[in-house]
Design a protein around this motif. Structure first.
Motif, short mmCIF file in Angstrom:
data_model
loop_
_atom_site.label_atom_id
_atom_site.label_comp_id
_atom_site.label_asym_id
_atom_site.label_seq_id
_atom_site.Cartn_x
_atom_site.Cartn_y
_atom_site.Cartn_z
N GLN A 139 31.17 -3.03 37.07
CA GLN A 139 30.16 -2.84 38.10
C GLN A 139 29.73 -1.38 38.16
O GLN A 139 30.53 -0.48 38.05
CB GLN A 139 30.71 -3.29 39.45
N ARG A 140 28.43 -1.16 38.38
CA ARG A 140 27.90 0.19 38.37
C ARG A 140 28.34 0.96 39.62
O ARG A 140 28.20 0.48 40.75
CB ARG A 140 26.37 0.15 38.29
N THR A 141 28.84 2.15 39.43
CA THR A 141 29.34 3.00 40.52
C THR A 141 28.20 3.79 41.13
O THR A 141 27.42 4.41 40.41
CB THR A 141 30.40 3.97 39.98
N PRO A 142 28.09 3.82 42.46
CA PRO A 142 27.07 4.67 43.08
C PRO A 142 27.37 6.15 42.84
O PRO A 142 28.54 6.57 42.83
CB PRO A 142 27.16 4.32 44.57
N ALA A 143 26.32 6.94 42.67
CA ALA A 143 26.49 8.35 42.32
C ALA A 143 27.30 9.10 43.37
O ALA A 143 28.13 9.96 43.04
CB ALA A 143 25.12 9.00 42.13
N TRP A 144 27.08 8.78 44.65
CA TRP A 144 27.77 9.52 45.71
C TRP A 144 29.27 9.38 45.60
O TRP A 144 30.04 10.32 45.90
CB TRP A 144 27.30 9.07 47.10
N LEU A 145 29.75 8.21 45.15
CA LEU A 145 31.19 7.98 45.04
C LEU A 145 31.80 8.87 43.96
O LEU A 145 32.94 9.34 44.10
CB LEU A 145 31.45 6.51 44.75
N VAL A 146 31.05 9.08 42.90
CA VAL A 146 31.54 9.96 41.82
C VAL A 146 31.81 11.36 42.37
O VAL A 146 32.87 11.95 42.12
CB VAL A 146 30.52 10.02 40.66
N PHE A 147 30.86 11.88 43.14
CA PHE A 147 31.03 13.22 43.70
C PHE A 147 32.18 13.26 44.71
O PHE A 147 32.94 14.23 44.75
CB PHE A 147 29.73 13.68 44.34
N VAL A 148 32.31 12.22 45.49
CA VAL A 148 33.40 12.17 46.48
C VAL A 148 34.76 12.21 45.78
O VAL A 148 35.67 12.96 46.19
CB VAL A 148 33.29 10.92 47.37
N VAL A 149 34.90 11.44 44.72
CA VAL A 149 36.18 11.42 43.99
C VAL A 149 36.48 12.79 43.39
O VAL A 149 37.63 13.27 43.44
CB VAL A 149 36.16 10.34 42.90
#
Length: 366
Positions: free
Chosen positions: A3-13
């Motif tokens: 499933q495609r990850t939202p961009a904001w989650l990448v930055f949060v991680v």
């Protein structure tokens, strides 16, 4: 495909990893940090103390100026500013790497695991998130990789223009960014080779955009201090060139500590790349991946052999690991213990592993 990850989650991680690292590995002032601080003092005051060597200004001019400006305008504390800048570079650089891996392997899960391998690499944790300048160069290298592949996919000129600017200005944060010129020009060549004049024009535009900021900064250092890269390379050659009994053995030690158990993922990936690379990736992606490998080779010319110098080479190893994980994705649960051990090794390398494990002693080299 995951499933495609939202961009904001990448930055949060990425931000979470920064905070975890700050708690687990608090930054400290080293001898290299002191030389950077001395260079910042010269830039602020304009006074050059006797015996001052402007090597840090030559190699990290924009990085120094960014820290100085941030401290003066926002934080009021040079060390807080320094760590904040490196944290920002970490977040954006590793996020760009995630998006690059996702585009390249067309798989979010593999992109996450590959990004974790780089984000928790020993050199990134110990040197990138510390009072040093390496993180800026690594970040611009990774962002340029993303821009390069985006240009290959979309042929939008803005991507290679930004990529060239990332190389030119990023190299003034730390020289690692210059190495991204190899995959950037490779992406331009693969996209435009059927139109020779377009290829030549785009290649020249790329080189000019890189050369302008670099040429100006190097000219400024030469005219102000009478110092050039020949002086800096010569100093390192004198200091380190003949200090290793075997450079090959030093490479083994450095890459052993740099990628630890990640080799159990990268080596099978290398076999796949060599035997089935064209079948699994297609011709163009295989060439681009090979160019990522080539972009890590110039570091072999540097006289000093240390983990942080060779971090750019780890990007290719991570891609090999991703190729292996992508091909055998159904076996990922069995690979997770390897990744967990790798992450733990990154956080405990300085405090436990290096003090207690010596390849020289184990193999009778000491």
């Amino acid at each position: 495909m995951s499933q495609r990850t939202p961009a904001w989650l990448v930055f949060v991680v990425m931000i979470v990893i920064v905070f975890v690292t700050r708690l687990a590995l608090p930054p400290h002032v080293s001898s290299d940090s002191t030389s950077y601080l001395e260079a910042m003092k010269v830039l602020v005051s304009g006074d050059t103390p006797e015996g001052f060597v402007p090597n840090r200004i030559l190699t990290t001019y924009l990085g120094l100026e960014t820290v100085v400006w941030t401290a003066g305008a926002i934080t009021g504390d040079i060390l807080w500013a320094w760590y904040a800048i490196n944290s920002i570079f970490f977040v954006f650089g590793l996020a760009a790497f995630f998006f690059f891996l996702r585009d390249f392997f067309e798989d979010d899960t593999v992109a996450w695991l590959g990004t974790l391998l780089l984000a928790t690499n020993y050199a990134v944790l110990s040197f990138g998130l510390n009072y040093l300048m390496d993180m800026g160069g690594w970040a611009f290298y990774l962002i340029t990789l993303w821009a390069s592949y985006r240009y290959y996919l979309t042929r939008r000129v803005s991507y290679f223009v930004w990529g060239a600017l990332f190389v030119g200005f990023g190299g003034l944060f730390k020289e690692y960014a210059f190495l991204a010129l190899i995959p950037l020009l490779g992406a331009v060549a693969l996209r435009d080779y059927k139109k020779p004049w377009v290829l030549v024009r785009h290649a020249l535009q790329t080189l000019v955009l890189v050369a302008i900021p670099v040429g100006f900064a190097w000219w400024m250092v030469q005219s102000s201090f009478g110092y050039s890269y020949a002086d800096w390379f010569g100093f390192n050659e004198t200091r380190y060139g003949a200090s290793y009994s075997s450079r090959i053995w030093e490479y083994v030690k450095v890459f052993g500590s740099l990628f630890t158990v990640g080799w159990f993922l990268a080596l099978p990936g290398l076999v796949l790349f060599l035997k089935k690379g064209k079948q699994l990736l297609g011709r163009d992606r295989m060439i681009l991946m090979a160019l990522v490998f080539v972009s890590g080779l110039p570091v072999l010319l540097w006289p000093a052999i240390t983990q942080r110098v060779f971090l750019v080479s780890v990007v290719f190893l991570v891609m090999l690991a991703c190729l292996f994980m992508k091909q055998y994705e159904k076996w990922l649960p069995y690979m997770l213990p390897v990744i967990i051990v790798y992450v733990l090794a990154g956080y405990t390398m300085d405090s436990y592993i290096l003090p207690w494990v010596s390849l020289d002693s184990l193999l009778g080299k000491a």
